[in-house]
Scaffold this motif. Structure first.
Motif, mmCIF file in Angstrom:
data_model
loop_
_atom_site.group_PDB
_atom_site.id
_atom_site.type_symbol
_atom_site.label_atom_id
_atom_site.label_comp_id
_atom_site.label_asym_id
_atom_site.label_seq_id
_atom_site.Cartn_x
_atom_site.Cartn_y
_atom_site.Cartn_z
ATOM 1 N N GLN B 38 0.389 0.855 26.997
ATOM 2 C CA GLN B 38 0.780 -0.020 25.901
ATOM 3 C C GLN B 38 0.572 0.669 24.559
ATOM 4 O O GLN B 38 1.423 0.579 23.659
ATOM 5 N N PHE B 42 3.671 1.420 21.815
ATOM 6 C CA PHE B 42 3.725 0.968 20.431
ATOM 7 C C PHE B 42 3.554 2.112 19.438
ATOM 8 O O PHE B 42 4.114 2.074 18.336
ATOM 9 N N ASN B 172 -0.098 -15.594 29.571
ATOM 10 C CA ASN B 172 0.863 -14.626 29.032
ATOM 11 C C ASN B 172 1.247 -14.961 27.606
ATOM 12 O O ASN B 172 1.318 -14.088 26.738
ATOM 13 N N LEU B 173 1.504 -16.240 27.371
ATOM 14 C CA LEU B 173 1.890 -16.695 26.036
ATOM 15 C C LEU B 173 0.783 -16.394 25.027
ATOM 16 O O LEU B 173 1.046 -15.930 23.913
ATOM 17 N N LEU B 176 0.632 -12.684 24.242
ATOM 18 C CA LEU B 176 1.702 -12.314 23.315
ATOM 19 C C LEU B 176 1.361 -12.762 21.891
ATOM 20 O O LEU B 176 1.619 -12.044 20.917
ATOM 21 N N MET B 179 -1.038 -10.428 20.441
ATOM 22 C CA MET B 179 -0.367 -9.170 20.136
ATOM 23 C C MET B 179 0.268 -9.212 18.742
ATOM 24 O O MET B 179 0.327 -8.208 18.033
ATOM 25 N N ILE B 180 0.745 -10.395 18.367
ATOM 26 C CA ILE B 180 1.457 -10.525 17.094
ATOM 27 C C ILE B 180 0.523 -10.947 15.963
ATOM 28 O O ILE B 180 0.574 -10.382 14.866
ATOM 29 N N ASN B 185 -0.520 -4.887 16.099
ATOM 30 C CA ASN B 185 0.660 -4.020 16.006
ATOM 31 C C ASN B 185 1.398 -4.131 14.686
ATOM 32 O O ASN B 185 2.272 -3.318 14.407
ATOM 33 N N VAL B 186 1.088 -5.138 13.926
ATOM 34 C CA VAL B 186 1.639 -5.299 12.583
ATOM 35 C C VAL B 186 0.442 -5.526 11.667
ATOM 36 O O VAL B 186 -0.407 -6.359 11.972
#
Lengths: 252, 259
Positions: B38, B42, B172-173, B176, B179-180, B185-186
């Protein structure tokens, strides 16, 4: 054909009713597309179009991966794998039906990502050749179906299907150039990715979007899928024989 | 049996039971390989987009790795009990269910922190991120706080498994969302205001900010630890309430043995 259609329809309906699976093929691409849109910022329309299409394919691969594993895993868990293998009908055709169903759900991924991109980020798709794009997408789904059958054969053999699925998600995304442009990869990885039909389909999709001719990558993708189909057939028959000899089909 | 002993025994048995269906080698490989893949994904995507340097994605996704064990691992605790037909027995037993399930949070928190630590250190060597030996204790502290908070969130989400069959998509939701919304990642400052509000209430956000400060050579503020532990404590409290509520719902509906 009837066996294929029945397997396809039953699996499609089963997976469509699974919140986990639909979350995987719909929500995961949305999340990755969201991150990609933030990273690419004010990229030109062509780049944003590729993000939408790439994220959709990303969901299609996840769907195939977990769908192929899930179908065999659930058959094994519920004790129906043995009757399927023992039945006189072709296990290979059944597996193709399952794999085609999971690949079909890739259409959900692409459509959902497209709608999300338009609604949340104001993205308008910029596609020079829509007809070729559709054909390129179909070639991607064919390639995914073939890979799904090869995986399903492996999952007949081993009980560690779900764990192996987790390990195959990112490598295929990276090697096939889904979302991450192939040009960004180191040369060895880029060359390795060329054995995957999906990488050629991604190439065809990019060319369709930009107006270049996608014919060559499209044909290579289909040719590799045909080779993969032969290999998947051999794998399925070989592993079916092995599990019959070992008597391990009923083991969870 | 005392509550603490019950929790400890439950946690140990649950961890040991992992290897009834999975070999240690494959389990550890998947724990480490997936986060490293992962990170690579990214880092390559970020490089292609010209957004931040690879070390940014290394740190973000390495810390995020604790969420895989903490959130996803915890949700499967109750979901697997249902799948194997033992959930009804646990609910019917006189043992405190909260202690039984909360005990399983400890192994997942420790495993999550350990995975994150390995990913950070391996990536730091590859990308020459200036983590010195003196940084390691602080790093471990931040990752343990992140692991605790993720496991608390996972425990809260696992409560849904008492009443409902399909809970894996919730894990999973949530992953995610982490992750955001956490700045993995941002960059956190680049996220919309509403997303930042959500992110501050989720695990990892504060610990990740602390790890990024550490990587930049700055002093990690105590608030990074404090806020991460506070978020974890709030989610733990919510988990204990939710376990009660959903257990009552499941018993009333008679759904504990449905799969």
């Amino acid at each position: 054909m009837r066996l294929f259609a029945t397997a396809w329809w039953v699996q499609l309906r089963l997976l469509s009713r699974s919140p986990f699976f639909m979350g995987l093929v719909v929500l995961q691409p949305l999340a990755f597309a969201t991150i990609a849109f933030f990273l690419f910022g004010d990229a030109p329309a062509e780049q944003r179009t590729l993000v939408v299409l790439g994220a959709g394919l990303l969901g299609a691969w996840s769907g195939t991966l977990y769908g192929a594993a899930e179908s065999i895993f659930m058959q094994r868990f519920t004790g129906t794998l043995e009757p399927i293998v023992a039945a006189p009908s072709s296990l290979l055709v059944t597996a193709y039906g399952f794999a085609a169903a999971t690949a079909s759900l890739g259409a959900y991924a692409i459509a959902a990502t497209w709608l999300w991109a338009a609604a949340a980020f104001g993205v308008r798709l910029h596609v020079a050749s829509p007809g070729w794009l559709v054909l390129s997408m179909l070639s991607a789904l064919v390639g995914l179906s073939v890979l799904g059958v090869a995986l399903a054969a492996t999952y007949v053999l081993t009980r560690q299907a779900m764990t192996l699925s987790n390990l195959l998600e990112y490598p295929v995304w990276i090697l096939a150039g889904v979302l991450v442009p192939a040009a960004a990869l180191p040369d060895p990885l880029r060359h390795l990715g060329r054995i995957l039909p999906l990488s050629w389909s991604v190439d065809a999709i990019e060319r369709s979007a930009s107006g270049e001719s996608p014919v060559l990558p499209l044909l290579v993708s289909l040719a590799l899928s045909a080779v993969g189909a032969v290999g998947a057939r051999w794998l399925m028959r070989r592993f079916e024989h092995i599990v019959r000899v070992r008597g391990t089909l009923s083991l969870r | 049996m005392s509550v603490l002993r019950l929790s400890a025994v439950s946690g140990w048995l649950a961890f040991r039971a992992l290897f009834a269906w999975n070999t240690p080698g494959l389990y550890l490989t998947s724990l480490l390989a997936i986060p490293l893949l992962q990170i690579s994904f990214f880092a390559l995507l970020g490089s292609a987009a010209g957004y931040q340097d690879p070390a940014f994605f290394l740190i973000g996704n390495a810390v995020l790795a604790s969420a895989m064990a903490g959130v996803v691992g915890m949700v499967t605790v109750i979901a697997d009990e249902r799948r194997f037909g033992t959930l009804a027995h646990i609910v019917a037993s006189p043992a405190a269910r909260a202690a039984v399930f909360a005990g399983r949070a400890a192994p997942t928190a420790l495993v999550g922190a350990a995975v994150s630590l390995v990913c950070v250190l391996v990536g730091a060597v590859v990308l020459s991120v200036p983590f010195g030996p003196g940084h390691v204790p602080v790093l471990i502290g931040l990752l343990l706080a992140a692991g605790f908070a993720c496991s608390a969130l996972g425990l809260a989400l696992s409560a849904f498994g008492l009443a409902y069959r399909e809970v894996f998509h919730i894990a999973n939701l949530t992953y995610l969302a982490l992750m955001i919304c956490t700045g993995a990642n941002v960059a956190f400052a680049d996220l919309p205001g509403a997303v930042q509000v959500v992110g501050r209430g989720l695990p990892l956000t504060h610990a990740l900010a602390g790890v990024r400060e550490l990587a930049d050579g700055s002093t990690v503020p105590a608030s990074a630890f404090g806020l991460e532990l506070l978020v974890g404590a709030v989610w733990l409290a919510a988990a204990l309430v939710m376990l009660r509520v959903f257990e009552h719902m499941a018993v009333r509906r008679g759904t504990t043995d449905l799969y």
